[in-house]
Design an enzyme around this catalytic site. Structure first.
Site: not given
Length: 321
Positions: A100, A257, A261, A284
């Protein structure tokens, strides 16, 4: 990195006049904040410091002997299971949940910064990047006397893991096209494409919060994780319902969001990408896999000065269901 273009030649090229080359940027002064760690639940202090040209983004664990430093680079990432985590596995040192803050730095075009932190994870704040963009706005941005470099994508590179996909292909600017698909009716299928012109991140992405399902939060807490998670710093879903009384900040906050990310994860390239990223249910791990695959092929990229022409795109935000 070795496939580096001759900067002096590029700067002398008639297409790269002094007015068209974008400068590196840092902060005008230091600023700090405190918040709760998403997993530890502990209070954590971070301080953002200006840094010189070509310094990059570096984290420093000021609570440990010797204050070890870790560059925020894709090949320094040691864990991607619940967040993007830097560190040293052998020494047992980590700095988690960097994405973030990294997204805020990417979105505000901060190239050089030293981040002091006194714990093993970046505070979650409100679950978005907005508190970090606020800190940057408070101190202001310093233009530096050196060209900003970008990783120009020269050919398409694609990765896949368990049905999650991501690819990057050549483009004039930087764009992320992201699609998610959840069984929960509160999320369902969402797709959004964002071309990152100046101001687009702050206006359209920065406030999108992290999210999770109640049963997942309960399972993580039983395992000693997510101890700092709450309705104050995440969107929590129970089945098909959003539990937060205030509801969502955007109708499609979930995919926004995920783009946030991805932006943060991809900034671990060490520079902004010049290319289009298309992702389906990526996270991720896959974001990091994409960078590793890109840089493993020396013919797929080159490092060049960023020019003002690569800042613009015809439609900054496009949405399709």
């Amino acid at each position: 990195m070795n496939n580096i273009a001759d900067i002096s030649t590029a700067l002398n090229d008639q297409r790269a006049t002094a007015s068209s080359v974008v400068s590196q940027r840092s902060l005008k002064s230091s600023i700090g904040c405190a918040g709760v760690g998403l997993h530890s639940g502990q209070k954590i202090q971070i301080t953002l410091h200006p840094a010189p040209v070509d310094h990059g983004v570096v984290f420093r664990r000021v609570d440990l002997p010797g204050k070890p430093q870790f560059a925020a680079l894709y090949d320094e990432v040691i864990d991607t299971r619940l967040c993007t985590c830097l560190g040293d596995l052998e020494a047992g040192i980590k700095i988690g949940t960097i994405e973030h803050l990294m997204a805020a730095l990417a979105g505000q075009r901060i190239d050089n910064i030293l981040i002091d932190i006194d714990a093993d994870e970046v505070p979650v704040m409100d679950g978005s990047s907005a508190p970090f963009t606020f800190l940057i706005d408070c101190v202001g941005i310093e233009e530096q006397n050196a060209p900003r470099m970008v990783v120009e994508v020269l050919k398409t590179v694609e990765v896949e893991h368990n049905g999650c996909r991501a690819k990057v292909e050549p483009a004039d600017g930087f764009e992320i096209d992201f699609e998610i698909d959840f069984a929960s009716k509160a999320i369902a299928n969402q797709r959004l494409s964002v071309a990152f012109d100046d101001g687009v991140f702050v206006n359209s992405i920065a406030r999108a919060r992290t999210f999770g399902f109640l049963h997942e939060v309960e399972a993580m807490r039983s395992a000693g994780l997510a101890l700092g998670g709450s309705l104050e710093n995440a969107v929590v879903l129970s089945g098909d319902s959003v539990m937060n009384e205030e509801g969502l900040r955007y109708e499609n906050e979930f995919v926004r969001h995920k783009i946030l990310d991805a932006l943060g994860d991809l900034y671990a390239a060490g520079h902004q990408l010049q290319g289009k990223v298309t992702a389906y249910k990526s996270g991720h791990m896959v974001n990091n896999m994409l960078l590793k695959a890109l840089f493993a092929d020396s013919a797929a990229w080159r490092l060049v000065p960023m020019r003002t022409t690569s800042l613009s795109a015809s439609e900054p935000v496009r949405v399709s269901a």
